[in-house]
Motif scaffolding. Structure first.
Motif, short mmCIF file in Angstrom:
data_model
loop_
_atom_site.label_atom_id
_atom_site.label_comp_id
_atom_site.label_asym_id
_atom_site.label_seq_id
_atom_site.Cartn_x
_atom_site.Cartn_y
_atom_site.Cartn_z
N PRO A 135 6.42 -1.85 -3.48
CA PRO A 135 5.22 -2.63 -3.13
C PRO A 135 3.98 -2.06 -3.80
CG PRO A 135 5.95 -1.29 -1.26
CD PRO A 135 6.98 -1.15 -2.34
N PRO A 136 3.00 -2.92 -4.09
CA PRO A 136 1.78 -2.44 -4.75
C PRO A 136 0.93 -1.59 -3.81
CG PRO A 136 1.58 -4.76 -4.20
CD PRO A 136 2.98 -4.36 -3.88
N THR A 137 0.07 -0.80 -4.40
CA THR A 137 -0.88 0.01 -3.65
C THR A 137 -1.81 -0.91 -2.87
OG1 THR A 137 -0.79 1.67 -5.40
CG2 THR A 137 -2.67 1.79 -3.90
N ARG A 138 -2.19 -0.48 -1.67
CA ARG A 138 -3.07 -1.28 -0.82
C ARG A 138 -4.34 -1.67 -1.58
NH1 ARG A 138 -4.88 1.15 4.71
NH2 ARG A 138 -4.30 -0.64 5.96
N TRP A 179 -4.28 -3.88 -4.05
CA TRP A 179 -3.86 -4.43 -5.33
C TRP A 179 -2.83 -5.55 -5.17
CZ3 TRP A 179 -5.51 -2.93 -10.27
CH2 TRP A 179 -6.44 -1.89 -10.28
N GLU A 180 -2.55 -5.98 -3.98
CA GLU A 180 -1.51 -6.98 -3.72
C GLU A 180 -1.72 -8.27 -4.50
OE1 GLU A 180 -2.07 -4.38 -0.09
OE2 GLU A 180 -3.44 -5.60 -1.28
N GLN A 181 -2.96 -8.69 -4.64
CA GLN A 181 -3.24 -9.97 -5.32
C GLN A 181 -2.82 -9.98 -6.79
OE1 GLN A 181 -7.44 -10.81 -5.45
NE2 GLN A 181 -7.96 -8.72 -6.00
N TYR A 182 -2.68 -8.80 -7.39
CA TYR A 182 -2.32 -8.72 -8.80
C TYR A 182 -0.81 -8.59 -9.03
CZ TYR A 182 -7.29 -7.78 -9.00
OH TYR A 182 -8.64 -7.88 -8.85
N TYR A 183 -0.03 -8.54 -7.95
CA TYR A 183 1.40 -8.31 -8.07
C TYR A 183 2.25 -9.45 -7.52
CZ TYR A 183 0.62 -3.54 -9.58
OH TYR A 183 0.25 -2.45 -10.31
N SER A 184 1.80 -10.67 -7.66
CA SER A 184 2.61 -11.80 -7.19
C SER A 184 3.59 -12.20 -8.27
CB SER A 184 1.70 -12.98 -6.82
OG SER A 184 0.99 -13.41 -7.94
#
Length: 90
Positions: free
Chosen positions: A79-82, A84-89
């Motif tokens: 999972p992405p670092t807190r 940064w979620e929006q950039y890892y879809s």
């Protein structure tokens, strides 16, 4: 063979600066994203298949490996670092 090679547009920037300027919309990339993206995807699938020594079936619509749960988990990655979620879809 040389006559069949694509013409690369002349640019004052080097390869790395060209990429950054293209991200900002200031230049067109010498290596178009619409080619580099799918090509990178194929490389990643190949690395996973080679690592597991297995034949993988990839569904490009669902963007997942359908015949191997472990391989599909490798495709998704950690999972992405807190923040940064929006950039890892996917």
């Amino acid at each position: 063979m040389e006559s069949k090679l694509p013409v690369v547009p002349v640019s004052p920037s080097n390869h790395f600066a060209n990429f950054l300027k293209a991200c900002k919309g200031e230049e067109k990339t010498r290596s178009p994203f619409e080619i580099a993206g799918p090509l990178s995807q194929v490389f990643c699938l190949g690395v996973i298949a080679q690592r597991l020594n297995a034949k993988l079936i990839f569904d490009p619509e669902k963007k997942e490996i359908v015949n191997n749960i472990f391989a599909n988990a490798l495709l998704a990655g950690p999972p992405p670092t807190r923040g940064w979620e929006q950039y890892y879809s996917m």
